[in-house]
Design a protein around this motif. Structure first.
Motif, mmCIF file in Angstrom:
data_model
loop_
_atom_site.group_PDB
_atom_site.id
_atom_site.type_symbol
_atom_site.label_atom_id
_atom_site.label_comp_id
_atom_site.label_asym_id
_atom_site.label_seq_id
_atom_site.Cartn_x
_atom_site.Cartn_y
_atom_site.Cartn_z
ATOM 1 N N ARG A 207 0.828 -1.210 0.000
ATOM 2 C CA ARG A 207 0.000 0.000 0.000
ATOM 3 C C ARG A 207 0.862 1.261 0.000
ATOM 4 O O ARG A 207 0.634 2.177 -0.799
ATOM 5 C CB ARG A 207 -0.907 -0.010 1.237
ATOM 6 N N GLU A 208 1.841 1.303 0.887
ATOM 7 C CA GLU A 208 2.651 2.517 1.017
ATOM 8 C C GLU A 208 3.510 2.777 -0.215
ATOM 9 O O GLU A 208 3.615 3.924 -0.676
ATOM 10 C CB GLU A 208 3.533 2.411 2.274
ATOM 11 N N THR A 209 4.128 1.736 -0.758
ATOM 12 C CA THR A 209 4.989 1.941 -1.936
ATOM 13 C C THR A 209 4.151 2.241 -3.178
ATOM 14 O O THR A 209 4.533 3.084 -4.004
ATOM 15 C CB THR A 209 5.899 0.723 -2.188
ATOM 16 N N ARG A 210 2.994 1.598 -3.316
ATOM 17 C CA ARG A 210 2.121 1.875 -4.462
ATOM 18 C C ARG A 210 1.606 3.315 -4.423
ATOM 19 O O ARG A 210 1.497 3.984 -5.457
ATOM 20 C CB ARG A 210 0.932 0.898 -4.471
ATOM 21 N N THR A 211 1.293 3.776 -3.218
ATOM 22 C CA THR A 211 0.802 5.151 -3.071
ATOM 23 C C THR A 211 1.863 6.154 -3.521
ATOM 24 O O THR A 211 1.560 7.133 -4.224
ATOM 25 C CB THR A 211 0.405 5.419 -1.601
ATOM 26 N N LEU A 212 3.111 5.905 -3.134
ATOM 27 C CA LEU A 212 4.198 6.802 -3.544
ATOM 28 C C LEU A 212 4.402 6.758 -5.064
ATOM 29 O O LEU A 212 4.631 7.784 -5.701
ATOM 30 C CB LEU A 212 5.494 6.423 -2.823
ATOM 31 N N ARG A 213 4.310 5.559 -5.636
ATOM 32 C CA ARG A 213 4.440 5.435 -7.093
ATOM 33 C C ARG A 213 3.293 6.152 -7.803
ATOM 34 O O ARG A 213 3.504 6.842 -8.814
ATOM 35 C CB ARG A 213 4.460 3.956 -7.489
ATOM 36 N N GLU A 214 2.092 6.009 -7.262
ATOM 37 C CA GLU A 214 0.917 6.653 -7.872
ATOM 38 C C GLU A 214 1.085 8.169 -7.895
ATOM 39 O O GLU A 214 0.763 8.837 -8.892
ATOM 40 C CB GLU A 214 -0.336 6.270 -7.083
ATOM 41 N N LYS A 215 1.630 8.718 -6.813
ATOM 42 C CA LYS A 215 1.876 10.163 -6.760
ATOM 43 C C LYS A 215 2.895 10.581 -7.820
ATOM 44 O O LYS A 215 2.762 11.645 -8.438
ATOM 45 C CB LYS A 215 2.357 10.561 -5.366
ATOM 46 N N GLU B 203 1.078 10.602 -11.157
ATOM 47 C CA GLU B 203 0.176 11.756 -11.263
ATOM 48 C C GLU B 203 0.964 13.042 -11.526
ATOM 49 O O GLU B 203 0.546 13.891 -12.335
ATOM 50 C CB GLU B 203 -0.638 11.888 -9.977
ATOM 51 N N SER C 222 1.781 1.425 -10.669
ATOM 52 C CA SER C 222 0.968 1.388 -9.444
ATOM 53 C C SER C 222 -0.358 0.666 -9.671
ATOM 54 O O SER C 222 -0.995 0.214 -8.716
ATOM 55 C CB SER C 222 0.707 2.804 -8.920
ATOM 56 N N THR C 223 -0.790 0.559 -10.928
ATOM 57 C CA THR C 223 -2.070 -0.089 -11.234
ATOM 58 C C THR C 223 -1.908 -1.584 -11.519
ATOM 59 O O THR C 223 -2.895 -2.304 -11.627
ATOM 60 C CB THR C 223 -2.740 0.572 -12.453
#
Length: 407
Positions: free
Chosen positions: A79-87, A90, A103-104
Motif C-alpha cells: 500500500r505505502e509503496t504503491r501510493t508513492l508510485r501513484e503520486k 500523477e 501502481s495499477t
C-alpha cells in the motif's frame, strides 16, 4: 512485465526492541540498536514482477504459495509503496510526461531465505526489508533510506534496521502518526572491521511464542517492563558511544546486560515466556567463564539472544578462533565438519585444542560437554552492507512471473 530482484541482510540487536506502543503502525516502546551481518552468510532474497497481465497479487515464500490476503504486514508495504508510485505517476502526467502506470499493476512476489524461517534468526526483519527495498526499486521511488525504513517498519519492526549496513539505530520517535519513528545509521560497516559475530544455531525449529504475541503479553503483564523502558535510553547513548569509539569493553557489557534484561522481562511476563533453553544457558555460562578468566581482566566476547534459543556471540576478530574452538568442544556435532562449521573466513579451528591461550584460571568444568547435536551448526560472520540489487539472471521468477523453484 518489469522484474527486480534484491536481497536484504539479517540484523541482530544489541539493544533489544520488545514492545509496541501502537500495534497498527508498529511503533516501539523503546529505541533499539543493531549490527547488520553479512549477506554472504545470511540473507533474504526477493524478486517482484509487475505486469498488466497479472490478475491478482501473488506471493511465494521459500517455494510455497501463501495466501497474500491474510498477510496484513505485506499489504502495508504494498500500500505505502504503491501510493508513492501513484503520486509520481500523477505528477508526471500533470507535467505532460509519461510514466508506466506500475501502481495499477498486480505484482508477483517470490522470496527465499538461505536460513530457517521464524527460528530466532531475524527472518522477518530481513524478509520485510527485502520486500520494501525491492518494491522501492521496482517503482523507482525517490525516497531516502530512512524514509523507506518507515515503510519497512510497518511490515516488521526490526526490518527498518535491515535497510542499512553497519550499526543501525531505530529511533522510537514520539509522534502518534509514526513519522519520527525510523532507522538511521550510527556507523557504516567499514567503521569497525575488527568486530565479528558467531551464530550458534541451537534450534532450527519455529519458536513456540511468536515475537508479536510475546511482546504484547509482556506489555500487558510485566511490571519489570516499566523499569526497562526507563533504562534503555541511557543504554542507547552508551552503546552509540561505545561503537563510535570502538570500545569493546563497554559494547560487550551493554550487549550482555541488555540481553539478560530482555529475557528477564520475558520471564516476568505472565504466563512466562521461555525463549532460552538449557543449551542457551550453557553457552552463557561458557562465555562468562571465558571472560572471567581473561588474562587482562577484560571482556573477550559478548553473548546476546533475540526471541529464540540461538546465541549470537560478538567478539574482536583475534578472539574468534578461540571462541569457535570452545563452542565446538563443549557442544560437539555428529555432522560432517563442513556442515557444522563452514569455514568461510579460513579460521581452521581445532576443537580438541579448546582451552583458551593464557587463560590459566579457566575452569574446564564450568559446564559439562553437552549432548551431541545440542548446537546444530556455527555461522561465522561479520559486520557488512545493507540491501543489494541483483542482476536479472538471479531472479527467482521466470519470464512468466512464476517461481523458478517450488517446494
Amino acid at each position: 512485465m518489469k522484474t527486480v530482484t534484491c536481497s536484504a541482510p539479517v540484523n541482530i540487536a544489541v539493544i533489544k526492541y520488545w514492545g509496541k506502543r501502537d500495534t497498527e503502525l508498529i511503533l516501539p516502546t523503546n529505541s533499539s540498536l543493531s549490527v547488520t551481518l553479512s549477506q554472504d552468510i545470511l540473507h533474504s532474497k526477493t524478486s517482484v514482477s509487475a505486469s498488466p497481465e497479472f490478475e491478482q497479487d501473488r506471493l511465494w515464500l521459500n517455494g510455497k504459495e501463501e495466501d497474500i490476503t491474510k498477510n496484513k504486514r505485506m499489504h502495508n508495504c504494498f500500500r505505502e509503496t504503491r501510493t508513492l508510485r501513484e503520486k509520481m505517476e500523477e505528477k508526471a502526467k500533470a507535467e505532460g510526461k509519461t510514466l508506466e502506470p506500475l501502481s495499477t499493476y498486480k505484482v508477483h512476489v517470490c522470496s527465499e531465505n538461505n536460513f530457517p524461517t521464524a527460528a530466532g534468526l531475524a527472518s522477518s526483519a530481513s524478509g520485510l526489508a527485502a520486500l520494501a527495498y525491492t518494491l522501492a526499486q521496482l517503482y523507482e521511488l525517490d525516497v531516502s533510506t530512512s524514509e523507506l525504513s518507515k515503510i519497512a517498519r510497518q511490515g516488521s519492526g526490526s526490518a527498518c534496521r535491515s535497510l542499512f549496513g553497519g550499526f543501525v539505530s531505530w529511533e522510537m520517535g514520539e509522534k502518534e502518526d509514526g513519522s519520527d519513528s525510523f532507522a538511521v545509521q550510527v556507523a557504516p560497516e567499514s567503521h569497525w572491521p575488527d568486530l565479528e559475530a558467531l551464530i550458534c544455531v541451537v534450534s532450527d525449529a519455529k519458536k513456540g511464542t511468536s515475537s508479536t504475541a510475546g511482546m504484547q503479553s509482556t506489555i500487558k503483564t510485566s511490571p519489570l517492563m516499566n523499569e526497562r523502558i526507563k533504562i534503555v535510553p541511557g543504554r542507547m547513548e552508551g552503546m552509540k558511544k561505545a561503537i563510535l569509539e570502538k570500545d569493546f569493553e563497554s559494547f560487550a557489557e551493554l550487549t550482555m546486560r541488555d540481553s539478560n534484561q530482555f529475557h528477564s522481562v520475558c520471564l516476568d511476563t505472565f504466563p512466562p515466556i521461555f525463549y532460552l533453553n538449557d543449551t542457551s544457558r550453557a553457552i552463557i555460562q561458557l562465555i562468562t567463564e571465558y571472560n572471567r578468566s581473561s588474562p587482562d581482566g577484560k571482556f573477550k566476547a559478548a553473548y546476546t539472544y533475540d526471541a529464540g534459543p540461538n546465541a549470537v556471540i560478538y567478539a574482536p576478530k583475534e578472539n574468534m578462533k578461540e571462541i569457535i574452538q570452545l563452542i565446538g568442544h563443549y557442544f560437539p556435532s555428529n555432522k560432517a565438519p563442513v556442515e557444522f562449521f563452514a569455514d568461510h573466513y579460513q579460521i581452521q579451528p581445532n576443537f580438541d585444542d579448546f582451552k583458551p591461550k593464557d587463560h590459566v584460571e579457566f575452569n574446564e568444568g564450568v559446564v559439562p560437554v553437552q549432548p551431541v547435536g545440542s548446537v546444530s551448526r556455527l555461522l561465522h560472520t561479520k559486520v557488512d552492507d545493507g540491501p543489494r540489487v541483483w542482476p536479472e539472471s538471479e531472479s527467482l521468477l521466470n519470464e512468466e512471473g512464476l517461481p523458478k523453484r517450488t517446494a
